[in-house]
Scaffold this motif. Structure first.
Motif, PDB file in Angstrom:
ATOM      1  N   TYR A   5       0.276 -38.369  51.287  1.00  0.00           N
ATOM      2  CA  TYR A   5       0.544 -39.143  49.924  1.00  0.00           C
ATOM      3  C   TYR A   5      -0.893 -39.222  49.071  1.00  0.00           C
ATOM      4  CZ  TYR A   5       5.209 -40.829  51.122  1.00  0.00           C
ATOM      5  OH  TYR A   5       6.543 -40.980  51.234  1.00  0.00           O
ATOM      6  N   HIS A   6      -1.852 -38.839  49.623  1.00  0.00           N
ATOM      7  CA  HIS A   6      -3.205 -39.333  48.845  1.00  0.00           C
ATOM      8  C   HIS A   6      -3.878 -37.884  48.516  1.00  0.00           C
ATOM      9  CE1 HIS A   6      -7.057 -42.166  48.867  1.00  0.00           C
ATOM     10  NE2 HIS A   6      -7.142 -40.954  47.876  1.00  0.00           N
ATOM     11  N   LEU A   7      -3.135 -37.183  47.688  1.00  0.00           N
ATOM     12  CA  LEU A   7      -3.726 -36.218  47.155  1.00  0.00           C
ATOM     13  C   LEU A   7      -4.373 -36.134  45.993  1.00  0.00           C
ATOM     14  CD1 LEU A   7      -0.527 -33.899  48.090  1.00  0.00           C
ATOM     15  CD2 LEU A   7      -2.590 -34.166  49.655  1.00  0.00           C
ATOM     16  N   HIS A   8      -5.400 -35.398  45.543  1.00  0.00           N
ATOM     17  CA  HIS A   8      -5.971 -35.386  44.239  1.00  0.00           C
ATOM     18  C   HIS A   8      -5.658 -33.672  43.907  1.00  0.00           C
ATOM     19  CE1 HIS A   8      -7.750 -39.060  44.569  1.00  0.00           C
ATOM     20  NE2 HIS A   8      -8.011 -38.864  45.895  1.00  0.00           N
ATOM     21  N   LEU A   9      -5.274 -33.375  42.714  1.00  0.00           N
ATOM     22  CA  LEU A   9      -5.092 -32.003  42.042  1.00  0.00           C
ATOM     23  C   LEU A   9      -6.602 -31.201  42.039  1.00  0.00           C
ATOM     24  CD1 LEU A   9      -1.617 -32.325  40.377  1.00  0.00           C
ATOM     25  CD2 LEU A   9      -2.045 -31.440  42.683  1.00  0.00           C
ATOM     26  N   GLU A  46      -4.021 -39.647  41.835  1.00  0.00           N
ATOM     27  CA  GLU A  46      -5.222 -39.310  41.181  1.00  0.00           C
ATOM     28  C   GLU A  46      -6.001 -40.649  40.741  1.00  0.00           C
ATOM     29  OE1 GLU A  46      -6.653 -36.403  40.655  1.00  0.00           O
ATOM     30  OE2 GLU A  46      -4.977 -35.361  41.221  1.00  0.00           O
ATOM     31  N   HIS A  47      -7.199 -40.478  40.797  1.00  0.00           N
ATOM     32  CA  HIS A  47      -8.067 -41.643  40.581  1.00  0.00           C
ATOM     33  C   HIS A  47      -7.908 -42.355  39.310  1.00  0.00           C
ATOM     34  CE1 HIS A  47     -10.947 -41.247  44.094  1.00  0.00           C
ATOM     35  NE2 HIS A  47     -11.023 -40.322  43.822  1.00  0.00           N
ATOM     36  N   ILE A  48      -7.650 -43.417  39.096  1.00  0.00           N
ATOM     37  CA  ILE A  48      -7.473 -44.404  37.721  1.00  0.00           C
ATOM     38  C   ILE A  48      -8.806 -43.901  37.046  1.00  0.00           C
ATOM     39  CG2 ILE A  48      -8.463 -46.475  38.789  1.00  0.00           C
ATOM     40  CD1 ILE A  48      -5.787 -46.234  36.016  1.00  0.00           C
ATOM     41  N   LEU A  88      -0.902 -43.391  42.538  1.00  0.00           N
ATOM     42  CA  LEU A  88      -2.130 -43.510  41.740  1.00  0.00           C
ATOM     43  C   LEU A  88      -3.112 -44.385  42.641  1.00  0.00           C
ATOM     44  CD1 LEU A  88      -3.504 -43.395  38.789  1.00  0.00           C
ATOM     45  CD2 LEU A  88      -2.903 -45.857  38.514  1.00  0.00           C
ATOM     46  N   GLU A  89      -4.426 -43.745  42.763  1.00  0.00           N
ATOM     47  CA  GLU A  89      -5.315 -44.358  43.532  1.00  0.00           C
ATOM     48  C   GLU A  89      -6.108 -45.254  42.452  1.00  0.00           C
ATOM     49  OE1 GLU A  89      -8.285 -42.017  45.452  1.00  0.00           O
ATOM     50  OE2 GLU A  89      -9.033 -43.856  46.510  1.00  0.00           O
ATOM     51  N   MET A  90      -5.525 -46.647  42.672  1.00  0.00           N
ATOM     52  CA  MET A  90      -6.026 -47.466  41.532  1.00  0.00           C
ATOM     53  C   MET A  90      -7.111 -48.589  42.427  1.00  0.00           C
ATOM     54  SD  MET A  90      -5.866 -49.539  38.779  1.00  0.00           S
ATOM     55  CE  MET A  90      -4.552 -49.339  37.933  1.00  0.00           C
ATOM     56  N   SER A 234      -4.221 -37.394  53.961  1.00  0.00           N
ATOM     57  CA  SER A 234      -5.571 -36.450  54.085  1.00  0.00           C
ATOM     58  C   SER A 234      -6.581 -36.653  53.031  1.00  0.00           C
ATOM     59  CB  SER A 234      -5.401 -35.195  53.996  1.00  0.00           C
ATOM     60  OG  SER A 234      -5.057 -34.539  52.896  1.00  0.00           O
ATOM     61  N   ASP A 235      -6.255 -37.242  51.787  1.00  0.00           N
ATOM     62  CA  ASP A 235      -7.132 -37.622  50.687  1.00  0.00           C
ATOM     63  C   ASP A 235      -7.548 -36.255  50.293  1.00  0.00           C
ATOM     64  OD1 ASP A 235      -8.611 -38.902  48.548  1.00  0.00           O
ATOM     65  OD2 ASP A 235      -9.568 -40.197  50.077  1.00  0.00           O
ATOM     66  N   ALA A 236      -6.812 -35.073  50.334  1.00  0.00           N
ATOM     67  CA  ALA A 236      -7.211 -33.668  50.076  1.00  0.00           C
ATOM     68  C   ALA A 236      -7.644 -33.641  48.476  1.00  0.00           C
ATOM     69  CB  ALA A 236      -6.214 -32.785  50.237  1.00  0.00           C
ATOM     70  N   HIS A 237      -8.701 -32.954  48.101  1.00  0.00           N
ATOM     71  CA  HIS A 237      -9.173 -32.705  46.767  1.00  0.00           C
ATOM     72  C   HIS A 237      -8.754 -31.056  46.574  1.00  0.00           C
ATOM     73  CE1 HIS A 237     -10.779 -36.684  46.956  1.00  0.00           C
ATOM     74  NE2 HIS A 237     -11.002 -36.607  45.913  1.00  0.00           N
ATOM     75  N   THR A 238      -8.465 -30.377  47.419  1.00  0.00           N
ATOM     76  CA  THR A 238      -8.220 -29.165  47.367  1.00  0.00           C
ATOM     77  C   THR A 238      -6.745 -28.537  48.089  1.00  0.00           C
ATOM     78  OG1 THR A 238      -9.405 -28.334  49.307  1.00  0.00           O
ATOM     79  CG2 THR A 238     -10.680 -28.339  47.352  1.00  0.00           C
TER      80      THR A 238
HETATM   81 ZN   LIG Z   1      -8.906 -40.432  46.853  1.00  0.00          ZN
END
Ligand SMILES: [Zn+2]
Ligand SMILES: [Zn+2]
Length: 275
Positions: A5-9, A46-48, A88-90, A234-238
């Motif tokens: 659930y904690h993915l960044h694109l 995504e990061h606010i 959203l990561e707020m 995973s807080d994946a960024h890729t």
């Molecule tokens: Zn994050």
């Protein structure tokens, strides 16, 4: 069911624009990576601070430098061009609860992830604006950090509390408080229970200097004993980081007797069996 659930694109560099990374083709790369790893339930958070709406909440110079994207465009993109859950990561900014609520209430999220990356103006996980070296004792930094995490849960703004012991991110390269760390975790666990929030088991810590998942085993044991629902991310960024070290995470959960994960839709939570 497995979740991420904690993915960044995109990674956090400013030059990674929304135009380049908020595309259905990029979302599909995450979906494919997840399928390979048996992860059915995916969502972005995504990061606010990458959105101009962040500046309605806080005007830290770090945020001012990064706040360029439009938050409603992001929501529209995720809903219309991907099959990912919308999160959203707020950041939690103490004293700005009303402003945070205004930004959140204007959009329809599947879940909101709450993070503490700063203590006042000092950052916990970036060298720029870093809290270490400001002269504060590790005892005080840790106490303030966990008090703020507890406060974030009690604010009622969040569905999932992210990386709940981020303060340890630099591992032994920063000073550590002496003795049993459980005294720091206790008020946080109590707040999570009172607030009824889920807590993230994040595998991202295994990629950081600390080289351990968030939360640490003693903290996780306290959460499990207290009956806190857990969300796995995973807080994946890729795409390569999707489901990072999940086998290890699932093994850890099983060893503690955890059988279910929190699943979200339209800010409603249910529990699903792991696997
Ligand atoms: Zn994050
Ligand atoms: Zn974070």
């Amino acid at each position: 069911m497995l979740t991420d659930y904690h993915l960044h694109l995109r990674t956090d560099e400013r030059e990674n624009t929304a135009e380049r990374f908020f595309t259905s083709a990029n979302a599909e790369r995450y979906r494919e990576a997840a399928e390979e790893r048996g992860i059915a339930e995916l969502g972005v958070a995504e990061h606010i601070y990458r959105f101009t709406a962040a500046l309605e909440i806080w005007q830290h110079p770090f945020w001012q430098r990064y706040a360029v994207d439009d938050l409603d465009d992001y929501c529209g993109f995720v809903r219309e061009e991907t099959d990912l859950k919308l999160g959203l990561e707020m950041d939690y900014v103490p004293g700005r609860e009303d402003r945070i609520a205004n930004v959140l209430e204007a959009r329809e999220w599947d879940y909101v992830v709450g993070s503490v990356h700063f203590l006042r103006d000092h950052s916990l996980d970036t060298e720029e604006y870093g809290i270490w070296g400001t002269g504060e004792s590790p005892e005080r930094v840790w106490r303030r950090y966990f008090e703020t995490v507890a406060e974030s849960a009690r604010s009622g703004l969040y569905d999932i509390i992210a990386h709940p012991d981020l303060v340890k991110v630099w591992g032994r390269s920063t000073p550590q408080p002496d003795g049993d760390p459980r005294r720091y975790f206790e008020p946080a666990v109590e707040a999570f229970l009172d607030a009824g929030v889920a807590v993230e088991l994040s595998t991202a810590g295994w990629r950081k200097p600390v080289a351990e998942q968030y939360p640490s085993v003693p903290f996780l044991e306290m959460l499990v004993d207290a009956g806190c629902p857990l969300a796995l991310s995973s807080d994946a960024h890729t795409p390569e980081q999707v489901g990072f070290e999940y086998e290890r995470a699932v093994e850890l959960l099983e060893s503690l007797g955890v059988r279910e994960l929190a699943v979200f839709e339209a800010r409603d939570r249910r529990l699903e069996p792991i696997g």
